[in-house]
Every structure is written in structure tokens, then in C-alpha cells.
Design a protein around this motif. Structure first.
Motif, mmCIF file in Angstrom:
data_model
loop_
_atom_site.group_PDB
_atom_site.id
_atom_site.type_symbol
_atom_site.label_atom_id
_atom_site.label_comp_id
_atom_site.label_asym_id
_atom_site.label_seq_id
_atom_site.Cartn_x
_atom_site.Cartn_y
_atom_site.Cartn_z
ATOM 1 N N PRO A 299 1.005 -1.240 0.045
ATOM 2 C CA PRO A 299 0.125 -0.051 -0.020
ATOM 3 C C PRO A 299 0.833 1.269 0.141
ATOM 4 C CG PRO A 299 -0.719 -1.642 1.675
ATOM 5 C CD PRO A 299 0.492 -2.092 1.023
ATOM 6 N N ALA A 300 0.533 2.341 -0.678
ATOM 7 C CA ALA A 300 1.060 3.525 -0.915
ATOM 8 C C ALA A 300 0.682 4.428 0.282
ATOM 9 C CB ALA A 300 0.960 4.184 -2.400
ATOM 10 N N LEU A 301 1.751 5.129 0.772
ATOM 11 C CA LEU A 301 1.449 6.307 1.700
ATOM 12 C C LEU A 301 0.537 7.441 0.974
ATOM 13 C CD1 LEU A 301 5.154 6.715 3.072
ATOM 14 C CD2 LEU A 301 3.110 5.073 4.104
ATOM 15 N N GLU A 302 -0.159 7.975 2.128
ATOM 16 C CA GLU A 302 -1.113 9.039 1.570
ATOM 17 C C GLU A 302 -0.195 10.233 1.461
ATOM 18 O OE1 GLU A 302 -4.326 9.487 0.834
ATOM 19 O OE2 GLU A 302 -4.107 7.160 0.735
ATOM 20 N N GLY A 303 1.134 10.444 2.090
ATOM 21 C CA GLY A 303 2.129 11.413 1.736
ATOM 22 C C GLY A 303 3.243 11.242 2.637
ATOM 23 N N PRO A 304 4.210 12.076 2.639
ATOM 24 C CA PRO A 304 5.739 11.714 3.096
ATOM 25 C C PRO A 304 5.518 11.594 4.442
ATOM 26 C CG PRO A 304 5.293 14.232 2.516
ATOM 27 C CD PRO A 304 4.123 13.410 1.943
ATOM 28 N N GLN A 305 6.368 10.810 5.096
ATOM 29 C CA GLN A 305 6.481 10.381 6.387
ATOM 30 C C GLN A 305 7.762 10.026 6.879
ATOM 31 O OE1 GLN A 305 3.929 6.986 7.424
ATOM 32 N NE2 GLN A 305 2.005 7.970 6.388
ATOM 33 N N GLY A 306 8.190 11.043 7.904
ATOM 34 C CA GLY A 306 9.591 10.779 8.585
ATOM 35 C C GLY A 306 9.873 12.076 9.184
ATOM 36 N N GLU A 307 11.502 12.094 9.341
ATOM 37 C CA GLU A 307 11.871 13.191 10.012
ATOM 38 C C GLU A 307 12.291 14.496 9.119
ATOM 39 O OE1 GLU A 307 16.158 14.236 12.187
ATOM 40 O OE2 GLU A 307 15.961 12.060 11.242
ATOM 41 N N GLU A 308 11.832 15.785 9.616
ATOM 42 C CA GLU A 308 11.890 16.748 8.786
ATOM 43 C C GLU A 308 13.623 17.329 8.862
ATOM 44 O OE1 GLU A 308 9.265 20.050 9.106
ATOM 45 O OE2 GLU A 308 7.433 18.760 9.125
ATOM 46 N N LYS A 309 13.999 17.763 7.616
ATOM 47 C CA LYS A 309 15.258 18.299 7.540
ATOM 48 C C LYS A 309 15.355 19.798 6.824
ATOM 49 C CE LYS A 309 17.585 14.228 8.335
ATOM 50 N NZ LYS A 309 18.636 14.014 9.131
ATOM 51 N N VAL B 26 4.721 7.841 -6.725
ATOM 52 C CA VAL B 26 5.255 9.192 -6.088
ATOM 53 C C VAL B 26 4.243 10.276 -6.484
ATOM 54 C CG1 VAL B 26 7.566 8.623 -6.682
ATOM 55 C CG2 VAL B 26 6.328 9.889 -8.303
ATOM 56 N N ASP B 27 4.019 11.176 -5.822
ATOM 57 C CA ASP B 27 3.580 12.526 -6.120
ATOM 58 C C ASP B 27 4.819 13.457 -6.262
ATOM 59 O OD1 ASP B 27 0.896 12.642 -6.171
ATOM 60 O OD2 ASP B 27 0.544 12.636 -3.737
ATOM 61 N N TYR B 28 4.468 14.216 -7.352
ATOM 62 C CA TYR B 28 5.618 15.147 -7.812
ATOM 63 C C TYR B 28 5.160 16.306 -8.271
ATOM 64 C CZ TYR B 28 4.566 13.938 -12.784
ATOM 65 O OH TYR B 28 4.188 13.867 -13.596
ATOM 66 N N LEU B 29 5.922 17.317 -8.471
ATOM 67 C CA LEU B 29 5.676 18.878 -9.228
ATOM 68 C C LEU B 29 7.100 18.993 -9.642
ATOM 69 C CD1 LEU B 29 3.627 21.834 -8.257
ATOM 70 C CD2 LEU B 29 6.025 22.197 -8.776
ATOM 71 N N GLY B 30 7.022 19.701 -11.130
ATOM 72 C CA GLY B 30 8.285 19.882 -11.855
ATOM 73 C C GLY B 30 8.024 21.411 -12.470
ATOM 74 N N GLN B 31 8.866 22.140 -12.236
ATOM 75 C CA GLN B 31 8.976 23.580 -12.633
ATOM 76 C C GLN B 31 10.277 23.964 -13.377
ATOM 77 O OE1 GLN B 31 6.760 25.894 -9.999
ATOM 78 N NE2 GLN B 31 7.518 28.001 -10.426
ATOM 79 N N VAL B 32 10.148 24.851 -14.362
ATOM 80 C CA VAL B 32 11.515 25.303 -14.768
ATOM 81 C C VAL B 32 12.132 26.326 -13.748
ATOM 82 C CG1 VAL B 32 12.555 26.530 -16.744
ATOM 83 C CG2 VAL B 32 11.121 24.693 -16.983
ATOM 84 N N TYR B 33 13.286 26.675 -13.822
ATOM 85 C CA TYR B 33 14.013 27.664 -12.930
ATOM 86 C C TYR B 33 13.115 29.220 -13.432
ATOM 87 C CZ TYR B 33 17.172 31.016 -11.086
ATOM 88 O OH TYR B 33 17.649 32.226 -10.348
ATOM 89 N N ASP B 34 12.538 29.761 -12.098
ATOM 90 C CA ASP B 34 12.190 30.959 -12.339
ATOM 91 C C ASP B 34 11.097 31.120 -13.255
ATOM 92 O OD1 ASP B 34 12.958 33.259 -10.972
ATOM 93 O OD2 ASP B 34 14.038 34.290 -12.662
ATOM 94 N N ALA B 35 10.315 29.989 -13.849
ATOM 95 C CA ALA B 35 9.118 30.086 -14.235
ATOM 96 C C ALA B 35 7.967 30.622 -13.074
ATOM 97 C CB ALA B 35 8.801 28.523 -14.914
#
Length: 321
Positions: free
Chosen positions: A175-185, A237-246
Motif C-alpha cells: 500500500p502506498a502512503l498518503e503523503g511523506p512520513q519521516g524526519e524533517e530536514k 510518487v507525487d511530484y511537481l516539476g517547474q523550470v527555474y524562475d518560471a
């Protein structure tokens, strides 16, 4: 896993099951009374591209199958996810029309869920057989690929299809997680800031980010406490992609459903293969990807990406199987 989709998003995924299919005619003269399966010679080890020799046109009216190599793995049931390789030949022209091994014999196994949505020949050869089996199937084209499907494989719908299938492995459903889980950095100073609305990531803010370095970089925002990702696994995965400064992302899954794809196999852009393998499930990672590790000098016109653009992705690793 009901939220998961297995589709390419703006060119992130390079591989698709039917992308291997060749185009052909819709039909041809049937070969009633042709040769049986016993007239065909199939050589080679399970897992390697088969060497197939025809001895006359094959009967396009009957169905025959045989387990050529018996494996000792688990039996596959409908709904299981498996890794498989297959070879398809036209029983009328006696020619290969498709092979997941490719022309060089080095093609990778395909990951698929065996059920109603796969081509009929895959269910017929895989369900009830075992991991490690090599199965050969001789059957009319319309039964192999569904009505009207033979043309995609350059086989007339009334001709015989000869198919060799190797069951390479079976995956346990995780089963996939609903969101990230772990230690914040603490993120690296070069990384852009996440823009969120109601807890959902909607973009990247480059106001305080360093200009692109020209290097492939990654920084962990959340270090997941799950298993380490290895090459050959299928990631969710969930993801988002963006060009630099867009001003806006060119693609994202946070407002839709997570994506699935093989990792470390060349199925996605190099930057993902290089920087997601070794991460842990539950992690949230930001990637800086120069053109050489993204879409190269040609860019990705459909996504509005030029060959000089540096790409930034935030990726939540929700599962690996």
C-alpha cells in the motif's frame, strides 16, 4: 492504491506497454488448415530472447499452448502484478512483429497487473502459471489481442498469432502512503521554497534560491522512515516539476493522483534515476536537474521545456515495490 495511475506525465515516463506495438493491416486472408504448434521450433533460455523458427504457415483457427520451461516460483493469480517478457510472431507471414527484448535482446521486463485491462494473450499465458515459466501460445489474432487488435501488432485479425511469454517475477502489493512520513530536514540553500495551498503543493518559489549550478543536485526535506529504494523497483510518487524562475509548474500530480514508474532502469529522465535510487520510502526530495540529466538539448516541446532549461522537481516517495 486506488489513487495511483500508471501514465506518463509530460514526458517524464518514457515507456508504455503498447508503445512497443507495430502498425499493420486490419486483416488478411485466413490460413485455415495451416501447420500446428508442433511445427515451430523455439530455442533459448527462459529470460532470454527466444529464437523462433517456423516450418510453414500456422493454422489461424485453433488455439494451442504449451509450457516450454517450468519455473519453480509462485503461481500467478488474476490481479497479481508481475514482471514479464514476450515475443510475438505472425503465423501467416512467419515473421516477428514485436518483442519486449528489442532488436539487441536487452530489453527490460514489463510490469503489469494481470486482469481485465491487459491484452487477452497476457492473461491466458500468465494466470495459473508460475514465476519462471516460459509459455508458448498459438491462437487466432482476435483472441490474442481482442477484436480489432491484431493490426497494432502487424497481424491480420483472422491470422494466427504465435506468442512466447516469460514470467520473470511477481510483486507483492505494498500500500502506498498518503503523503511523506519521516524526519524533517533543513533544506539546502540552493533549493526553491514550496508554495502550498490548503496543504497541497502548487508550485516553487525561486525568490531566495541560488541560480542554477549546472550540476545534478538533490536535497531532502523529509527523510522517510521506510525501505530504501533500489534499481528496478516500481515507485509510487507525487511530484511537481517547474523550470527555474518560471511562474507555474509544467506538470504535477498533487491535484490528481500519484504516478507509478520503474526507477533506475532508464525509463525516466536520468536525474530521477540518479537521485531517487537510494532514498527511502516516505521521503520528500527536491531535485535540481540540468538539461543533460533532463530532456537534453532538444528539451520537451509538449511541456514547454527548452534545451537550456534547468528543471526543479519536488518528489514525495509514497511507495516502492
Amino acid at each position: 492504491m486506488s489513487r495511483v495511475r500508471s501514465a506518463a506525465l509530460s514526458g517524464v515516463l518514457a515507456l508504455s506497454l503498447l508503445g512497443l506495438a507495430a502498425c499493420g493491416s486490419d486483416s488478411s486472408d485466413s490460413d485455415e488448415g495451416g501447420a500446428s504448434l508442433s511445427s515451430v521450433t523455439i530455442e533459448g533460455d527462459q529470460g532470454a530472447a527466444p529464437e523462433v523458427t517456423f516450418d510453414g504457415r500456422l493454422d489461424g483457427t485453433k488455439t494451442e499452448s504449451e509450457v516450454l520451461v517450468e519455473g519453480d516460483g509462485e503461481e500467478v493469480a488474476e490481479g497479481d502484478t508481475v514482471e514479464a517478457q514476450w515475443w510475438i510472431g505472425n503465423g501467416f507471414t512467419q515473421e516477428e512483429t514485436q518483442s519486449t527484448w528489442g532488436e539487441d535482446g536487452k530489453g527490460k521486463p514489463q510490469s503489469l497487473e494481470v486482469g481485465a485491462d491487459v491484452l487477452p494473450f497476457l492473461s491466458e499465458t500468465i494466470v495459473g502459471n508460475q514465476v519462471g515459466d516460459r509459455i508458448v501460445l498459438l491462437t487466432p489474432s482476435d483472441k490474442a489481442f481482442g477484436e480489432g487488435g491484431g493490426a497494432r501488432f502487424n497481424i491480420g485479425n483472422r491470422d494466427a498469432a504465435l506468442i512466447v511469454v516469460d514470467i520473470m517475477g511477481r510483486k507483492d502489493t505494498v500500500p502506498a502512503l498518503e503523503g511523506p512520513q519521516g524526519e524533517e530536514k533543513t533544506p539546502a540553500k540552493w533549493a526553491p521554497t514550496l508554495i502550498e495551498k490548503d496543504g497541497v503543493i502548487t508550485g516553487l518559489d525561486f525568490s531566495d534560491a541560488r541560480k542554477p549550478s549546472g550540476n545534478l543536485l538533490a536535497t531532502t526535506l523529509i527523510k522517510g522512515d521506510g525501505a530504501k529504494v533500489t534499481s528496478g523497483q516500481t515507485l509510487t510518487v507525487d511530484y511537481l516539476g517547474q523550470v527555474y524562475d518560471a511562474d507555474a509548474p509544467f506538470d504535477e500530480s498533487y491535484s490528481k493522483e500519484p504516478a507509478e514508474f520503474p526507477i533506475g532502469t532508464g525509463s525516466v529522465i536520468t536525474g530521477w534515476d540518479e537521485r531517487l535510487v537510494g532514498r527511502t520510502v516516505g521521503s520528500r526530495v527536491i531535485l535540481e536537474i540540468p538539461p543533460a540529466d533532463g530532456y537534453g538539448e532538444e528539451g520537451n516541446e509538449a511541456a514547454g521545456i527548452k534545451g537550456t532549461d534547468t528543471l526543479y522537481f519536488v518528489v514525495d516517495i509514497l511507495g516502492a515495490s
